[in-house]
Write a protein that holds these residues in place. Sequence first.
Motif, PDB file in Angstrom:
ATOM      1  N   ARG A 193       3.302 -13.484  -1.034  1.00 46.35           N
ATOM      2  CA  ARG A 193       2.920 -12.277  -0.294  1.00 46.35           C
ATOM      3  C   ARG A 193       2.685 -11.060  -1.197  1.00 46.35           C
ATOM      4  N   PHE A 194       1.957 -11.260  -2.289  1.00 41.31           N
ATOM      5  CA  PHE A 194       1.474 -10.154  -3.113  1.00 41.31           C
ATOM      6  C   PHE A 194      -0.043 -10.078  -2.895  1.00 41.31           C
ATOM      7  N   THR A 195      -0.457  -9.527  -1.761  1.00 42.91           N
ATOM      8  CA  THR A 195      -1.848  -9.648  -1.338  1.00 42.91           C
ATOM      9  C   THR A 195      -2.654  -8.364  -1.467  1.00 42.91           C
ATOM     10  N   THR A 196      -2.002  -7.208  -1.514  1.00 39.79           N
ATOM     11  CA  THR A 196      -2.737  -5.958  -1.629  1.00 39.79           C
ATOM     12  C   THR A 196      -3.127  -5.720  -3.090  1.00 39.79           C
ATOM     13  N   GLN A 197      -3.929  -4.682  -3.313  1.00 37.87           N
ATOM     14  CA  GLN A 197      -4.326  -4.357  -4.680  1.00 37.87           C
ATOM     15  C   GLN A 197      -3.118  -4.023  -5.541  1.00 37.87           C
ATOM     16  N   MET A 198      -2.179  -3.232  -5.007  1.00 39.82           N
ATOM     17  CA  MET A 198      -0.968  -2.920  -5.761  1.00 39.82           C
ATOM     18  C   MET A 198      -0.076  -4.145  -5.888  1.00 39.82           C
ATOM     19  N   ARG A 280       6.495   7.707  -2.247  1.00 41.78           N
ATOM     20  CA  ARG A 280       6.893   9.049  -1.812  1.00 41.78           C
ATOM     21  C   ARG A 280       7.724   8.971  -0.536  1.00 41.78           C
ATOM     22  N   PRO A 281       8.561   9.995  -0.287  1.00 38.51           N
ATOM     23  CA  PRO A 281       9.471   9.940   0.882  1.00 38.51           C
ATOM     24  C   PRO A 281       8.759   9.678   2.203  1.00 38.51           C
ATOM     25  N   TYR A 282       7.570  10.267   2.392  1.00 35.97           N
ATOM     26  CA  TYR A 282       6.903  10.095   3.679  1.00 35.97           C
ATOM     27  C   TYR A 282       6.461   8.653   3.906  1.00 35.97           C
ATOM     28  N   MET A 283       6.318   7.878   2.816  1.00 35.08           N
ATOM     29  CA  MET A 283       5.884   6.492   2.975  1.00 35.08           C
ATOM     30  C   MET A 283       6.903   5.669   3.747  1.00 35.08           C
ATOM     31  N   ASN A 284       8.164   6.057   3.677  1.00 36.21           N
ATOM     32  CA  ASN A 284       9.209   5.294   4.368  1.00 36.21           C
ATOM     33  C   ASN A 284       9.064   5.371   5.880  1.00 36.21           C
ATOM     34  N   THR A 285       8.373   6.397   6.390  1.00 37.88           N
ATOM     35  CA  THR A 285       8.225   6.541   7.831  1.00 37.88           C
ATOM     36  C   THR A 285       7.129   5.640   8.387  1.00 37.88           C
ATOM     37  N   ALA A 286       6.238   5.184   7.513  1.00 43.26           N
ATOM     38  CA  ALA A 286       5.157   4.297   7.962  1.00 43.26           C
ATOM     39  C   ALA A 286       5.659   2.861   7.909  1.00 43.26           C
ATOM     40  N   LYS A 287       6.412   2.459   8.920  1.00 48.62           N
ATOM     41  CA  LYS A 287       7.129   1.187   8.875  1.00 48.62           C
ATOM     42  C   LYS A 287       6.200  -0.017   8.807  1.00 48.62           C
ATOM     43  N   LYS A 288       5.029   0.098   9.412  1.00 46.42           N
ATOM     44  CA  LYS A 288       4.144  -1.053   9.466  1.00 46.42           C
ATOM     45  C   LYS A 288       3.247  -1.165   8.235  1.00 46.42           C
ATOM     46  N   ARG A 289       3.265  -0.154   7.383  1.00 46.73           N
ATOM     47  CA  ARG A 289       2.388  -0.171   6.221  1.00 46.73           C
ATOM     48  C   ARG A 289       3.065  -0.884   5.067  1.00 46.73           C
ATOM     49  N   LYS A 290       2.387  -1.839   4.495  1.00 46.15           N
ATOM     50  CA  LYS A 290       2.928  -2.590   3.371  1.00 46.15           C
ATOM     51  C   LYS A 290       2.073  -2.300   2.138  1.00 46.15           C
ATOM     52  N   PHE A 291       2.749  -2.072   0.993  1.00 47.18           N
ATOM     53  CA  PHE A 291       2.046  -1.681  -0.209  1.00 47.18           C
ATOM     54  C   PHE A 291       1.833  -2.843  -1.176  1.00 47.18           C
ATOM     55  N   LEU A 292       2.667  -3.869  -1.066  1.00 47.11           N
ATOM     56  CA  LEU A 292       2.524  -5.029  -1.958  1.00 47.11           C
ATOM     57  C   LEU A 292       1.887  -6.207  -1.250  1.00 47.11           C
ATOM     58  N   GLY A 293       2.053  -6.321   0.060  1.00 39.07           N
ATOM     59  CA  GLY A 293       1.487  -7.447   0.786  1.00 39.07           C
ATOM     60  C   GLY A 293       2.236  -7.698   2.072  1.00 39.07           C
ATOM     61  N   GLU A 294       1.642  -8.549   2.904  1.00 44.85           N
ATOM     62  CA  GLU A 294       2.253  -8.862   4.198  1.00 44.85           C
ATOM     63  C   GLU A 294       3.402  -9.855   4.018  1.00 44.85           C
TER      64      GLU A 294
END
Length: 294
Positions: A193-198, A280-294
Amino acid sequence: MLRRNVRLRKEYLYRKNLEGNEREIYDKKRKIREALQEGKPIPTELRNEEAKLRQEIDLEDQNTAVPRSHIDDEYANATEKEPKILLTTSRDPSAPLTRFVKELNIVFPNASKLNRGSQVISEIIETARSHDFTDVIFVSENRGKPDGLIISHLPFGPTAYFQLLNVVTRHEIQTKKEMGKMSEQYPHLIFERFTTQMGKRVMNILKHIFPVPKLDAKRIVTFSNESDYISFRNHVYDKGEGGPKSIELKEIGPRFELRLYQVKLGTLEQDEAEVEWVLRPYMNTAKKRKFLGE
C-alpha cells in the motif's frame, strides 16, 4: 573538501532547477513524435520550433529521450554498489536505545554502528561521505524510549524523518529457548500500500538501504502501510511439517512502526535544504486523506 561539497551541491541543485524547462521541451517533442507517427499535421504552436526539435529528436537515444529528474540523480548509482549504512544515535543513549540499535545493526546489511560521543551531525556526515557510506541512519529517544528515525542518503540527499512507535525488540518477541542467531541474509522486501506519489517516494528511500538478495534467501522484511503508519516486520521462513509445499514463517524481530513527517532535498546537516514534503497539524483532521497509499 568542504568547498568541493558545496560546489557539487550547487551543481545538483542546478540540475534539479532545470527540470521544468526540460519537461516542457520533452512535451513538445512528444507532440511532434505523435503527429509524425499518426500522419497528422504538426501542431500550429510548434511549427516555428519544428526544425530544431526534430533535429534534437534524431540525435536522441533511449537514455536521453526521457528527461531525468533530481530523484533519478539521487539514486543514479544505486545499482553499481551495495548500500553501506552508518548507524548512530543521539548523545548518551540509554540501555534500551543501545540494545535496539544493536539489533538494527544486523537488520540492515552492511551497516556499521558508530558511537557518537561528542561528534556533531556535520562531522558525522562528513566522515560518512569520506568513507563512501551511502546512507546515515540516526535513531533518537525520549525518556529512554526510541522515538525517532532519520534516513539521510549521501552524498546529496534526500533525508526522510520518521516518528518511531511501538518498538519491540527481538528479545521481547522470542523466549531465550526459541532465540537463535539472528539471520544476516540479504532479505527479500515486501511493500504494501505505497501507491501515492509520496508513497512511492518513501518506498524508494527505504528499498535503497537494502542490497539485492539472492534468490534462495529465506529472510523477508515487510513494510506495510496502514493509514500512513508503516509497520516493519522481520521474518525468516523454512519448510513446514504439512507437506512439501508448506512453509513455516517465523518472526525474528525487531518490530516497530514508522510515521513519516518530513522529507528534505538534502542531507541532515543542511539546514537550508528545500523541504519536499512535511506533515502539518491540519493534515491530521483530514481523516480520509492518505499520503502514502490506501
